[in-house]
Design an enzyme around this catalytic site. Structure first.
Site, PDB file in Angstrom:
ATOM      1  N   LYS A  12       0.825  -1.341   0.068  1.00 14.39           N
ATOM      2  CA  LYS A  12       0.157   0.051  -0.160  1.00 14.39           C
ATOM      3  C   LYS A  12       0.762   1.396  -0.146  1.00 14.39           C
ATOM      4  CE  LYS A  12      -2.342  -1.136   3.494  1.00 14.39           C
ATOM      5  NZ  LYS A  12      -1.816  -2.488   4.069  1.00 14.39           N
ATOM      6  N   ARG A  63      -9.662   0.388   9.171  1.00  7.44           N
ATOM      7  CA  ARG A  63      -9.107  -1.312   9.687  1.00  7.44           C
ATOM      8  C   ARG A  63     -10.195  -2.004  10.499  1.00  7.44           C
ATOM      9  NH1 ARG A  63      -3.425  -0.010   9.224  1.00  7.44           N
ATOM     10  NH2 ARG A  63      -2.077  -1.776   9.457  1.00  7.44           N
ATOM     11  N   ARG A 105      11.294  -5.862   4.455  1.00  7.79           N
ATOM     12  CA  ARG A 105      11.124  -4.546   4.895  1.00  7.79           C
ATOM     13  C   ARG A 105      11.994  -4.070   6.239  1.00  7.79           C
ATOM     14  NH1 ARG A 105       5.208  -2.041   5.132  1.00  7.79           N
ATOM     15  NH2 ARG A 105       5.232  -3.118   7.177  1.00  7.79           N
ATOM     16  N   ARG A 135      11.484  -0.771  11.031  1.00  7.98           N
ATOM     17  CA  ARG A 135      10.245  -0.531  11.989  1.00  7.98           C
ATOM     18  C   ARG A 135      10.053  -1.606  12.886  1.00  7.98           C
ATOM     19  NH1 ARG A 135       4.808   0.280   8.030  1.00  7.98           N
ATOM     20  NH2 ARG A 135       4.131  -0.898   9.976  1.00  7.98           N
ATOM     21  N   ARG A 185      -0.034  -9.254  13.807  1.00  3.48           N
ATOM     22  CA  ARG A 185      -0.590  -8.251  12.663  1.00  3.48           C
ATOM     23  C   ARG A 185      -1.473  -9.169  11.773  1.00  3.48           C
ATOM     24  NH1 ARG A 185       4.653  -5.562  11.330  1.00  3.48           N
ATOM     25  NH2 ARG A 185       3.275  -4.440   9.875  1.00  3.48           N
TER      26      ARG A 185
HETATM   27  P1  ADP Z   1       0.701  -2.284   7.815  1.00  6.13           P
HETATM   28  O1  ADP Z   1       0.016  -1.916   6.654  1.00  6.13           O
HETATM   29  O2  ADP Z   1       2.380  -2.848   7.521  1.00  6.13           O
HETATM   30  O3  ADP Z   1       0.212  -3.055   8.926  1.00  6.13           O
HETATM   31  P2  ADP Z   1       0.778   0.223   9.055  1.00  6.13           P
HETATM   32  O4  ADP Z   1       1.820   1.213   9.036  1.00  6.13           O
HETATM   33  O5  ADP Z   1      -0.344   0.662   8.135  1.00  6.13           O
HETATM   34  O6  ADP Z   1       1.485  -1.007   8.761  1.00  6.13           O
HETATM   35  O7  ADP Z   1       0.351   0.316  10.672  1.00  6.13           O
HETATM   36  C1  ADP Z   1       1.309  -0.023  11.569  1.00  6.13           C
HETATM   37  C2  ADP Z   1       0.488  -0.112  12.828  1.00  6.13           C
HETATM   38  O8  ADP Z   1      -0.311   1.167  13.164  1.00  6.13           O
HETATM   39  C3  ADP Z   1      -0.741  -1.131  12.820  1.00  6.13           C
HETATM   40  O9  ADP Z   1      -0.235  -2.646  13.002  1.00  6.13           O
HETATM   41  C4  ADP Z   1      -1.551  -0.561  13.900  1.00  6.13           C
HETATM   42  O10 ADP Z   1      -1.259  -0.917  15.375  1.00  6.13           O
HETATM   43  C5  ADP Z   1      -1.593   1.025  13.908  1.00  6.13           C
HETATM   44  N1  ADP Z   1      -2.674   1.460  12.980  1.00  6.13           N
HETATM   45  C6  ADP Z   1      -2.533   1.899  11.792  1.00  6.13           C
HETATM   46  N2  ADP Z   1      -3.584   2.144  11.304  1.00  6.13           N
HETATM   47  C7  ADP Z   1      -4.714   1.798  12.265  1.00  6.13           C
HETATM   48  C8  ADP Z   1      -6.049   1.870  12.453  1.00  6.13           C
HETATM   49  N3  ADP Z   1      -6.711   2.436  11.230  1.00  6.13           N
HETATM   50  N4  ADP Z   1      -6.754   1.478  13.397  1.00  6.13           N
HETATM   51  C9  ADP Z   1      -5.943   1.265  14.472  1.00  6.13           C
HETATM   52  N5  ADP Z   1      -4.664   0.972  14.310  1.00  6.13           N
HETATM   53  C10 ADP Z   1      -3.947   1.334  13.282  1.00  6.13           C
END
Ligand code: ADP
Length: 191
Positions: free
Chosen positions: A15, A90, A129, A135, A147
């Site tokens: 993404k 999410r 990554r 990260r 996750r």
């Molecule tokens: P990825 O797409 O690799 O899972 P992101 O950078 O989108 O990583 O998100 C990293 C973390 O941030 C998630 O695992 C979660 O803990 C938190 N997070 C991101 N967006 C949301 C959301 N919309 N609701 C709840 N937690 C979120």
């Protein structure tokens, strides 16, 4: 009316990688809740402190927190043709909150663009990554596992939510960055 695209997919689907060219081509504002949360953590804010432990355990932060961040960005962003929401919504509750937010200003979700990859590839991509971006939530296999689990349990139900709304568009995320980008552009040109 503005355009509101949701960029959907499991962790590691690509993404963040694809978002840049999408916002450029369609003049959108990229809103990544993951990036917004990581900058709160880096800045050491109260919100960041709350989010840090949850993120580093592979859990979601509370719906109200991300909803508040998104609402603030909607209010404060001008001069764009729309938004590319990356990592939000999410959960079903977040999707419903988004619908309510948009309804208040007479707007609606344009489409949910879903980049799909198998679980085996999720693990490979995140492991790769981890060596590049450093990260904290990428480095530990058990956190990545959690996750993926959280994705299936809480986020995957959104596929049905947007399918029922007639807004779900799926893209095959397996292939090179360029191949996936072309698939996305071909789709978005038609929307
Ligand atoms: P990825 O797409 O690799 O899972 P992101 O950078 O989108 O990583 O998100 C990293 C973390 O941030 C998630 O695992 C979660 O803990 C938190 N997070 C991101 N967006 C949301 C959301 N919309 N609701 C709840 N937690 C979120």
């Amino acid at each position: 009316m503005k355009m509101y695209f949701i960029l959907f997919g499991p962790p590691g689907a690509g993404k963040g990688t694809q978002a840049g060219s999408m916002v450029e081509r369609y003049h959108l504002c990229h809103l990544s809740t993951g990036e917004l949360l990581r900058s709160e953590i880096a800045a050491g804010t109260e919100l960041g402190l709350q989010a840090k432990a949850l993120i580093e355990a592979g859990n979601l932060v509370p719906d109200a927190v991300v909803e508040g961040m998104i609402a603030a960005k909607f209010r404060n962003t001008t001069g764009v043709e729309g938004f590319l929401l990356d990592g939000f919504p999410r959960t079903i509750a977040q999707a419903q909150a988004l619908d309510r937010m948009l309804e208040e200003s007479g707007e609606k979700v344009t489409a949910c663009i879903s980049i799909m990859i198998p679980d085996t590839l999720i693990q490979q991509r995140i492991a790769h990554r981890a060596t590049i971006e450093g990260r904290a939530d990428d480095a530990r296999p058990e956190v990545v596992e959690n996750r993926i689990h959280t994705y299936h349990a809480k986020t995957e139900p959104l596929i049905e939510f947007y399918r029922e709304a007639g807004k779900y568009q799926e893209i095959d995320g397996v292939g090179t960055i360029e191949q996936v980008r072309e698939r996305i552009f071909t789709l978005m040109d038609l929307l």
